[in-house]
Design an enzyme around this catalytic site. Structure first.
Site, short mmCIF file in Angstrom:
data_model
loop_
_atom_site.label_atom_id
_atom_site.label_comp_id
_atom_site.label_asym_id
_atom_site.label_seq_id
_atom_site.Cartn_x
_atom_site.Cartn_y
_atom_site.Cartn_z
N ARG A 1 -33.47 43.53 30.43
CA ARG A 1 -32.77 44.60 29.69
C ARG A 1 -32.59 45.82 30.58
O ARG A 1 -31.53 46.44 30.60
CB ARG A 1 -33.56 44.97 28.43
CG ARG A 1 -33.39 43.97 27.30
CD ARG A 1 -33.97 44.50 25.99
NE ARG A 1 -35.42 44.53 25.96
CZ ARG A 1 -36.19 43.57 25.46
NH1 ARG A 1 -35.64 42.48 24.94
NH2 ARG A 1 -37.50 43.67 25.47
N SER B 1 -27.02 37.56 13.31
CA SER B 1 -26.93 37.00 11.96
C SER B 1 -27.98 37.61 11.03
O SER B 1 -27.91 37.43 9.82
CB SER B 1 -27.11 35.48 12.01
OG SER B 1 -28.31 35.17 12.68
N CYS C 1 -32.82 30.02 26.57
CA CYS C 1 -34.29 29.98 26.49
C CYS C 1 -34.74 28.60 26.01
O CYS C 1 -35.84 28.43 25.51
CB CYS C 1 -34.83 31.08 25.58
SG CYS C 1 -34.23 30.99 23.90
N1 SAH Z 1 -31.45 39.78 23.12
C1 SAH Z 1 -32.42 40.02 22.08
C2 SAH Z 1 -33.11 38.75 21.64
C3 SAH Z 1 -32.19 37.71 21.05
S1 SAH Z 1 -33.03 36.49 20.14
C4 SAH Z 1 -33.42 41.08 22.58
O1 SAH Z 1 -33.38 41.46 23.76
O2 SAH Z 1 -34.23 41.54 21.78
C5 SAH Z 1 -31.76 35.63 19.34
C6 SAH Z 1 -31.14 36.32 18.14
O3 SAH Z 1 -30.04 35.52 17.71
C7 SAH Z 1 -32.01 36.51 16.92
O4 SAH Z 1 -32.04 37.88 16.59
C8 SAH Z 1 -31.31 35.72 15.79
O5 SAH Z 1 -31.33 36.41 14.54
C9 SAH Z 1 -29.90 35.64 16.30
N2 SAH Z 1 -29.07 34.49 15.89
C10 SAH Z 1 -29.42 33.19 15.79
N3 SAH Z 1 -28.35 32.42 15.53
C11 SAH Z 1 -27.27 33.26 15.45
C12 SAH Z 1 -25.88 33.08 15.24
N4 SAH Z 1 -25.36 31.86 15.06
N5 SAH Z 1 -25.07 34.17 15.24
C13 SAH Z 1 -25.59 35.40 15.43
N6 SAH Z 1 -26.90 35.63 15.66
C14 SAH Z 1 -27.74 34.59 15.68
#
Ligand code: SAH
Length: 391
Positions: free
Chosen positions: A207, A246, A335
């Site tokens: 980040r 989501s 991941c």
């Molecule tokens: N980049 C973030 C972590 C991402 S984790 C950070 O640095 O904190 C993955 C995220 O994807 C979760 O918050 C989950 O709610 C979301 N997610 C899962 N499937 C999804 C979809 N189909 N569309 C949008 N968001 C989704």
């Protein structure tokens, strides 16, 4: 001591110091060990190989504590925890939230401990770590001086070990919500309800790095959770930041995090939706960006879901390449344990080709250094990312 005797020629992976013993490698079990108890691992001729924690219900039937004939007790665990904790001292300088114990990669199978300022969040994933839970909690207090521990042992993988999900206070009076510092930025973390132990600490270093590339750009952060990359991008002078997730709760916390860092609300747009759909909406309305971040959840937890996962990665990466302006940057992650770095790069290359984009990798990313990858445990290398530039 109870023991597991391996079948002939099945000691190879143990001799290479891989910590897992699969059920198929075991010839017989003697001494009736209980779940999580320490057992001797013997080769087919009865020679000592290791001491391991017994997981009667799991396909990974035992996990190695040590390759020496030493006692596995509180002193042993103290040494393991102390070593891991001391390795992290330098993490204190840029953030007060980081992983203290990273399970197999720190020689403590099944134990995850994350530090959020003055609170520890502990996650137990295996029968062996569960067996020692109270001792581990006491040792963590002794070694860190932190009195408040929250437990988030509610990950799905516990079911494979025959363990019930559990979440709640383990020691002291930890708050359920707190604020952490990450590279000069503040974030609200919900350790009781948030994902994992509350925050994606494994992306902390990325980040910081990715945020620095955002200056003057229109940024799209897909799968934004509580806005980690978004807040860093805005802080580093992004022109606009659009964030999709989501989870409505995650987005609410994201907007709160923008406020917490005194960022102008106009810079941020938060969209609750499905990334697969929203990317198509942007494509159809010809909306473009200068930087897109894709950090999806695990599409393939194990190698059995790889094909479906590959289609998912290809889809979102292809759409992202199409939405990027010339000179744009794609930051893309996987991941999934089942998708290795080589395969991921091939998928992203296929996506660029089909999108008609010429792109180059300018940086490869991994999980942060507080989530080390032990060389004898390649499964630990789960998070990989690419920063690509459209040429
Ligand atoms: N980049 C973030 C972590 C991402 S984790 C950070 O640095 O904190 C993955 C995220 O994807 C979760 O918050 C989950 O709610 C979301 N997610 C899962 N499937 C999804 C979809 N189909 N569309 C949008 N968001 C989704």
């Amino acid at each position: 001591m109870p023991s597991l005797t391996l079948k002939a020629k099945r000691e190879k992976s143990l001799l290479r110091r891989h910590p897992w013993i699969f059920s198929g490698a075991i010839a017989h079990i003697d001494g009736n060990p209980e779940s999580g108890e320490t057992v001797d691992i013997l080769d087919s001729k009865g020679n000592f190989l290791a001491k391991a924690a017994y997981s009667p219900q799991s396909n990974i039937r035992a996990r190695t504590w040590t390759w020496l004939a030493e006692a596995v007790d509180a002193d042993f665990l103290r040494r393991k925890l102390d070593t891991a904790i001391n390795r992290r001292r330098k993490s204190d300088t840029h953030t007060n939230a980081y992983r203290l114990i990273h399970a197999e990669s720190d020689g403590v199978p099944g134990l995850i401990v994350d530090r959020y300022g003055d609170v520890l969040v502990l996650q137990i994933l295996t029968a062996g770590a569960e067996y020692w839970k109270e001792t581990l909690a006491d040792l963590l207090i002794e070694l860190t001086g932190i009195k408040d521990i929250y437990e988030r042992s509610d990950a799905d993988v516990r079911a494979l070990e025959g363990l019930e999900p559990y979440s709640g206070i383990l020691r002291g009076t930890p708050p359920k919500k707190l604020i952490i510092q990450e590279y000069g930025l503040k974030f609200n973390v919900d350790i009781a309800q948030g994902h994992k132990t509350g925050f994606y600490l494994d992306q902390s270093e990325s980040r910081n790095l990715v945020g620095k590339l955002a200056k003057g750009r229109d940024v799209l952060n897909c799968f934004c959770y509580t806005g980690g990359f978004s807040i860093h991008a805005a802080e580093n002078g992004a022109n606009s930041v659009t964030s999709i997730d989501s989870s409505g709760n995650a987005l609410m916390l994201g907007a709160k995090n923008a406020q917490l860092n005194d960022q102008p609300a106009e810079i941020h747009e938060w969209i609750e939706g499905d990334v697969f759909k929203e990317l198509r909406t942007f494509r159809d309305s010809r909306r473009n960006f200068d930087m897109i971040i894709l950090d999806p959840p695990k599409f393939a937890p194990t190698k059995y879901q790889v094909e479906k996962a590959a289609r998912g990665y290809k889809d979102i990466n292809l759409l992202a390449f199409k939405l990027l302006r010339p000179g744009g940057i794609l930051v893309t992650f996987s991941c999934s344990g089942g998708v290795d770095a080589y395969l991921f790069q091939k998928i992203v290359a296929g996506a660029a080709l089909d999108a008609g984009a010429d792109a180059q990798i300018i940086k490869e990313l991994r999980q942060g250094s507080d989530h080390p990858i032990a060389l004898n445990f390649p499964e630990g290398a789960y998070l990989k990312g690419l920063i690509c530039r459209i040429t």
